[in-house]
Scaffold this motif. Structure first.
Motif, short mmCIF file in Angstrom:
data_model
loop_
_atom_site.label_atom_id
_atom_site.label_comp_id
_atom_site.label_asym_id
_atom_site.label_seq_id
_atom_site.Cartn_x
_atom_site.Cartn_y
_atom_site.Cartn_z
N THR A 1 -10.08 3.15 -2.25
CA THR A 1 -10.75 3.04 -0.96
C THR A 1 -10.25 1.82 -0.18
N LEU A 2 -9.86 0.77 -0.90
CA LEU A 2 -9.32 -0.42 -0.22
C LEU A 2 -7.92 -0.16 0.31
N VAL A 3 -7.06 0.43 -0.53
CA VAL A 3 -5.68 0.69 -0.14
C VAL A 3 -5.61 1.62 1.06
N CYS A 4 -6.48 2.61 1.08
CA CYS A 4 -6.48 3.58 2.18
C CYS A 4 -7.30 3.11 3.37
N GLN A 5 -7.81 1.86 3.32
CA GLN A 5 -8.57 1.27 4.42
C GLN A 5 -9.88 2.02 4.70
N TRP A 6 -10.43 2.66 3.68
CA TRP A 6 -11.69 3.37 3.86
C TRP A 6 -12.89 2.44 3.71
N HIS A 7 -12.76 1.45 2.85
CA HIS A 7 -13.88 0.56 2.57
C HIS A 7 -13.41 -0.88 2.39
N ARG A 8 -14.38 -1.78 2.46
CA ARG A 8 -14.14 -3.20 2.28
C ARG A 8 -14.56 -3.60 0.86
N PRO A 9 -14.16 -4.79 0.40
CA PRO A 9 -14.50 -5.22 -0.97
C PRO A 9 -16.01 -5.21 -1.25
N GLY A 10 -16.81 -5.64 -0.28
CA GLY A 10 -18.25 -5.67 -0.48
C GLY A 10 -18.84 -4.29 -0.70
N ASP A 11 -18.25 -3.29 -0.04
CA ASP A 11 -18.73 -1.91 -0.21
C ASP A 11 -18.54 -1.45 -1.66
N VAL A 12 -17.39 -1.80 -2.22
CA VAL A 12 -17.09 -1.42 -3.60
C VAL A 12 -18.01 -2.14 -4.58
N MET A 13 -18.18 -3.45 -4.36
CA MET A 13 -19.06 -4.22 -5.25
C MET A 13 -20.50 -3.69 -5.22
N ALA A 14 -20.99 -3.37 -4.04
CA ALA A 14 -22.36 -2.86 -3.92
C ALA A 14 -22.52 -1.52 -4.64
N ALA B 1 0.82 -1.21 0.00
CA ALA B 1 0.00 0.00 0.00
C ALA B 1 0.85 1.26 0.00
N ARG B 2 2.08 1.16 0.57
CA ARG B 2 2.92 2.37 0.64
C ARG B 2 3.31 2.88 -0.73
N PHE B 3 3.23 2.01 -1.75
CA PHE B 3 3.59 2.43 -3.11
C PHE B 3 2.45 3.16 -3.81
N ALA B 4 1.22 2.95 -3.33
CA ALA B 4 0.06 3.52 -4.04
C ALA B 4 -0.80 4.41 -3.17
N SER B 5 -0.59 4.40 -1.86
CA SER B 5 -1.50 5.13 -0.98
C SER B 5 -1.51 6.63 -1.24
N GLY B 6 -0.34 7.20 -1.62
CA GLY B 6 -0.28 8.63 -1.89
C GLY B 6 -1.17 9.03 -3.04
N TYR B 7 -1.08 8.27 -4.16
CA TYR B 7 -1.93 8.54 -5.31
C TYR B 7 -3.40 8.27 -4.97
N ALA B 8 -3.62 7.21 -4.21
CA ALA B 8 -4.99 6.84 -3.85
C ALA B 8 -5.64 7.93 -3.01
#
Length: 255
Positions: free
Chosen positions: A196-209, A67-74
């Motif tokens: 949202t997953l990388v930044c720990q804001w949401h879970r996979p189910g949240d995104v799918m919904a 996540a440290r490689f992508a969290s800034g952009y995310a």
């Protein structure tokens, strides 16, 4: 005084055309029902059950890898999304549809964005709940399904697909443009969901919904006639374009 039947006074071929015009709408209605049912299935499997919550928590923990490689952009992408951004996106899509000559598409596209984001908040904060099995990292263990950020991105993508018309510049090439728009929109929605997953804001189910919600409302728009002026009407004409613009041409290209 009785109203005439919709197919009165037309020949067998035109009756076939009328029937063909209903099939895409019926398929869209079926897709909408499947998407809305899918949201309930995702919620029941991944949120209501202990096993589902454990699976999502494991996926959320795994998303920290690299996540440290992508969290800034995310985080940058996530901070772009806000209520003013939603309003701006709706206005841009609305104006784009008007420029293409259809008030109908403009209204349905803007309505899709509004309905998706409003229903996402209604589902998350009012209608759905999350049983507390002691697995949530939130202090209040509140429900987070569906993801509001992903709903914004996905609804904008769906709205753009709604406003891309079949007849572009007098040449039938809209199918390719819709495919391109759909792919670009899918990448945008995927990037937002991944963020949202990388930044720990949401879970996979949240995104799918959220994805199912946006596609479902887009299908509702199609089922209710958002693309009505793209369909062939009896007598060899395209359906009337209520914007008085480029869609009101004969199928053979004559004015």
């Amino acid at each position: 005084m009785r109203c005439a039947a919709p197919t009165a006074g037309i020949g067998p071929y035109d009756r076939f055309v009328v029937s063909a015009r209903l099939k895409p709408r019926l398929r869209a209605a079926a897709l909408a029902a499947a998407c809305f049912l899918g949201i309930l299935v995702v919620w029941a499997v991944l949120v209501v059950s202990h096993t589902g919550q454990l699976m999502e928590q494991t996926a959320l923990t795994g998303s920290r890898i690299g996540a440290r490689f992508a969290s800034g952009y995310a985080r940058t992408l996530l901070h772009v999304v806000s209520i003013p951004a939603v309003i701006a996106m709706a206005v841009i899509v609305f104006l784009l549809a008007l420029w293409r000559g259809s008030r109908r598409r403009a209204l349905w596209a803007a309505g899709t964005i509004a309905a998706t984001n409003a229903s996402a908040q209604l589902l998350k904060h009012t209608l759905l709940w999350r049983p507390d099995f002691g697995l949530s990292q939130r202090w209040d263990a509140a429900n987070t399904l569906p993801s509001g950020h992903t709903a914004v991105a996905a609804s904008t993508a769906v709205a753009l697909v709604l406003v891309v018309i079949v007849d572009i510049g007098g040449q039938v090439g809209g199918a390719r443009w819709r495919s391109l728009t759909a792919w670009v929109g899918a990448l945008l929605a995927a990037a937002m969901g991944y963020s949202t997953l990388v930044c720990q804001w949401h879970r996979p189910g949240d995104v799918m919904a959220a994805l199912l919600l946006a596609v479902g409302w887009g299908a509702v728009a199609v089922a209710c006639g958002a693309w009505a002026n793209d369909e062939p009407a009896p007598g060899g004409r395209t359906g009337p374009d209520d914007g008085g613009g480029r869609g009101a041409r004969r199928a053979d290209g004559a004015p």
